[in-house]
Design an enzyme around this catalytic site. Structure first.
Site, short mmCIF file in Angstrom:
data_model
loop_
_atom_site.label_atom_id
_atom_site.label_comp_id
_atom_site.label_asym_id
_atom_site.label_seq_id
_atom_site.Cartn_x
_atom_site.Cartn_y
_atom_site.Cartn_z
N TYR A 111 0.86 -1.20 0.00
CA TYR A 111 0.00 0.00 0.00
C TYR A 111 0.89 1.24 0.00
O TYR A 111 1.90 1.27 -0.70
CB TYR A 111 -0.92 -0.15 1.23
CG TYR A 111 -1.77 1.01 1.65
CD1 TYR A 111 -2.77 1.52 0.82
CD2 TYR A 111 -1.61 1.57 2.91
CE1 TYR A 111 -3.58 2.57 1.24
CE2 TYR A 111 -2.43 2.61 3.34
CZ TYR A 111 -3.39 3.12 2.50
OH TYR A 111 -4.18 4.15 2.93
N LYS A 184 -6.40 -0.21 -1.55
CA LYS A 184 -7.30 0.12 -0.43
C LYS A 184 -8.11 -1.11 -0.03
O LYS A 184 -8.35 -1.34 1.16
CB LYS A 184 -8.24 1.26 -0.83
CG LYS A 184 -7.55 2.59 -0.98
CD LYS A 184 -7.54 3.37 0.34
CE LYS A 184 -6.52 4.49 0.28
NZ LYS A 184 -6.45 5.29 1.50
N GLU A 255 -12.41 7.20 -3.39
CA GLU A 255 -11.00 7.41 -3.06
C GLU A 255 -10.32 8.30 -4.08
O GLU A 255 -10.44 8.07 -5.29
CB GLU A 255 -10.29 6.04 -3.02
CG GLU A 255 -8.87 6.10 -2.47
CD GLU A 255 -8.85 6.43 -0.97
OE1 GLU A 255 -9.65 5.87 -0.21
OE2 GLU A 255 -8.01 7.25 -0.57
O1 LIG Z 1 -3.79 6.24 0.87
C1 LIG Z 1 -3.20 6.84 1.79
O2 LIG Z 1 -2.12 6.48 2.24
C2 LIG Z 1 -3.87 8.03 2.41
C3 LIG Z 1 -4.76 8.64 1.45
O3 LIG Z 1 -5.92 8.31 1.31
C4 LIG Z 1 -4.20 9.63 0.51
O4 LIG Z 1 -3.07 10.09 0.71
O5 LIG Z 1 -4.91 9.94 -0.46
MG LIG Z 2 -6.63 8.73 -0.61
#
Ligand SMILES: O=C([O-])CC(=O)C(=O)O
Ligand SMILES: [Mg+2]
Length: 596
Positions: A111, A184, A255
């Site tokens: 991730y 995610k 997202e």
């Molecule tokens: O995904 C991540 O680490 C945190 C987040 O949502 C972003 O930075 O858009």
């Molecule tokens: Mg994000």
């Protein structure tokens, strides 16, 4: 997702899979494949004899050892990331078991931050397509394409969709952004036990303004500038309608949308479907969780906090809103609470004279011009077009550059004496030594959260903040950072990344089939996560560590589910919520596979 030849029944230890597939069709399905862990009975029934080495390792431990050795042999982080996703293509259970066993080490690889590198280098990384690719140049096909995923109405709990306009802090990456939806979802499973076979990653390809992609012959997306306006809204509408029709139980997670779209989409659908925006609400809530602990430890009450937020986009204003609501809970009027928050972005401090050019959700925070009349203005340069991550903010900066300059962060800090400073600017190094020392000179325990992602974009490092404030700072970050030793204290750095929050929030909502995700459910998630980091000794982290993600997420899920029940939003009302959360959780263990 299983192939159409498989059927799953039962949960947990009673989970069973039945399939009509035989031979290589079994081994090629990552949801069915167990490699050397198939029993002799299964090998006979599924016609696998001869297709596998004869050794039978019913203990997953040996497979984990083998896979971990291969992981370690990969020469760099991106290769490790690719190795993990190839493993996923081959055996999804083993992928999740390995991730779960080495969560602290592997989460950043699977991730954030390495997923950012993968998205930038997508043509190298792409192994086999995962998820559903929807494109605005073919809007009538949305339902058909989602249906092609092959799931029935009851089969899907969750969809994560991105239009990839603002991936992490690295901007517009078009269809390559599908990896953020996939990443995610992997965190949902690893952190909270969402069943990885009951989810769909989605990319909503509306074009891209990334010149590099538009000129890249290997780019896999729609080669067109971003479509906006009514066509965009209709496309999103087609997506939501198709999901409601095909998967009526499913929750929708948004997202990495651009600031101009994120909030509008959420406002439009929040009362219609169970949904939340991770960058606004997930990030806002995990940051509030860390702040609940920091403020309690700082001994300055909420009603006296003064907050500067650098970066007035989706995340920054989402955080500001949650801080405002928290001050209101502590008896401050909404108007006064709003006045205690200062937003700074490319045009410097946001002020009322910018009103017409600001987004509606930024406007309440704009400062009256009379208030800032005496503030020094700093000359600034017009930004090169390439740096214009946000045209509206860049245009405002250019206007200011052409006139008398901007009220920059240093000036704001000098005048306002903030007690809390949050960075979501996506630009590194902006929390300078001068600014941090100035802030620390006027508050006993400054609270400073540099949150920009990935790692290299952080506004300052924890070590710098600790040194510049002589250990007084309370710090949390967006990406993972190592412990810092300073004057005999070891500071553990809480990661205020939404990964510590959204999996539990979503899972809690799924377990009780919440009709909507309310603000109170989101606040319950912030309180739950804060309650998992109660150590107040000097240097203790503000948030629970990521190797405890599974426990933290379970607590978050339970509190969110309870709140949904209390508010009459739960369509399923288990008598024992803890038990219900435990039962519905998926674990990476092999289920028996029966041949039918
Ligand atoms: O995904 C991540 O680490 C945190 C987040 O949502 C972003 O930075 O858009
Ligand atoms: Mg994000």
């Amino acid at each position: 997702m299983f192939s159409r030849q498989a059927r799953v029944s039962g949960f947990g230890a009673n989970r069973k899979i039945a399939t009509t597939a035989r031979g290589y069709d079994v081994l090629r399905d990552p949801a069915l494949n167990k490699g050397t862990a198939f029993t002799q009975h299964e090998r006979d029934a599924l016609e696998l004899n001869g297709l596998l080495p004869p050794v039978i390792t019913t203990e997953i431990a040996l497979q984990l050892e083998r896979a971990y050795a291969a992981y370690q042999n990969a020469p760099d982080d991106l290769s490790k990331h690719i190795y993990m996703w190839r493993l996923h293509d081959n055996n999804a259970t083993l992928f999740y078991a390995l991730l779960q066993h080495h969560m602290l080490e592997m989460l950043p690889v699977v991730y954030d931050p390495v997923v950012g590198q993968a998205i930038k280098n997508y043509s190298e990384v792409m192994t086999r397509p995962r998820g559903v690719f929807l494109s605005i140049d073919d809007p009538d096909s949305v339902e058909r394409k989602l249906a092609a995923f092959g799931a029935d109405a009851d089969d899907i709990d969750l969809l994560v969709a991105s239009d990839a306009e603002e991936i992490l802090g690295i901007g517009d990456w078009g269809s390559n952004g599908v990896d953020i939806s996939i990443g995610k979802l992997a965190v949902y499973t690893a952190a909270a036990g969402v069943d990885p076979h009951r989810v769909i990653p989605v990319i909503l390809d509306v074009g891209t303004d990334n010149e590099k992609l538009l000129n890249d012959p290997l780019y896999i997306g729609y080669k067109h500038s971003r479509v906006r306006g009514k066509r965009y809204d209709d496309f999103i509408d087609a997506y939501v309608s198709a999901v409601k029709k095909l998967f009526p139980k499913a929750m929708l997670h948004w997202e990495d949308f651009g600031s101009t779209n994120a909030r509008r989409i959420l406002d439009r659908y929040r009362s219609v479907v169970p949904t939340f925006n991770d960058d606004m609400q997930g990030t806002g809530s995990i940051v509030l969780g860390a702040l609940l602990n920091a403020v309690a430890r700082s001994k300055t009450p909420w009603s006296e906090q003064r907050v500067v937020v650098l970066g007035a986009g989706t995340a920054g204003v989402g955080i500001a809103d949650q801080i405002r609501d928290q001050m209101v809970r502590h008896g401050v009027s909404a108007e006064e609470a709003t006045r205690r928050i200062w937003l700074v972005d490319l045009p410097g401090l946001l002020t009322e004279s910018m009103h017409d050019d600001l987004l509606d959700f930024q406007r309440p925070y704009a400062r009256p011009d009379a208030e800032v009349a005496g503030y020094t203005r700093t000359a600034c340069e017009t930004l090169p077009a390439a740096e214009s991550r946000w045209p509206a903010m860049s245009a405002l900066r250019d206007k200011a550059a052409a006139r008398d300059g901007i009220i920059d962060l240093a000036t704001v800090v000098r005048n306002v004496h903030p007690t809390i400073m949050i960075g979501t600017s996506t630009m590194p190094h902006l929390f300078t030594e001068e600014i941090v020392r100035d802030m620390a000179a006027h508050t006993e325990r400054p609270i400073i959260f540099p949150l920009s992602n990935p790692t290299e974009l952080h506004e300052a490092t924890p070590r710098q903040l600790i040194e510049w404030t002589d250990g007084k700072v309370f710090v949390a970050t967006g990406a993972p950072f190592d412990d810092v030793s300073y004057k005999n204290v070891t500071y553990k750095i809480g990661q205020a990344n939404n990964a510590a929050l959204y999996p539990g929030l979503g899972f809690g909502a799924i377990v009780v089939r919440a009709k909507a995700v309310s603000d109170d459910m989101i606040f319950a998630s912030a309180q739950a996560v804060a309650g998992q980091a109660t150590d107040t000794t000097e240097g203790a982290p503000l948030l629970p560590p990521n190797d405890k993600l599974r426990e933290t997420s379970a607590v978050v899920a339970v509190q969110v589910a309870r709140k949904a029940i209390e508010q009459g939003l739960a369509q399923v009302q288990p008598e024992n919520v803890v038990e219900a959360v435990r039962e519905y959780a998926w674990w990476p263990v092999y289920s028996p596979v029966e041949a039918i």
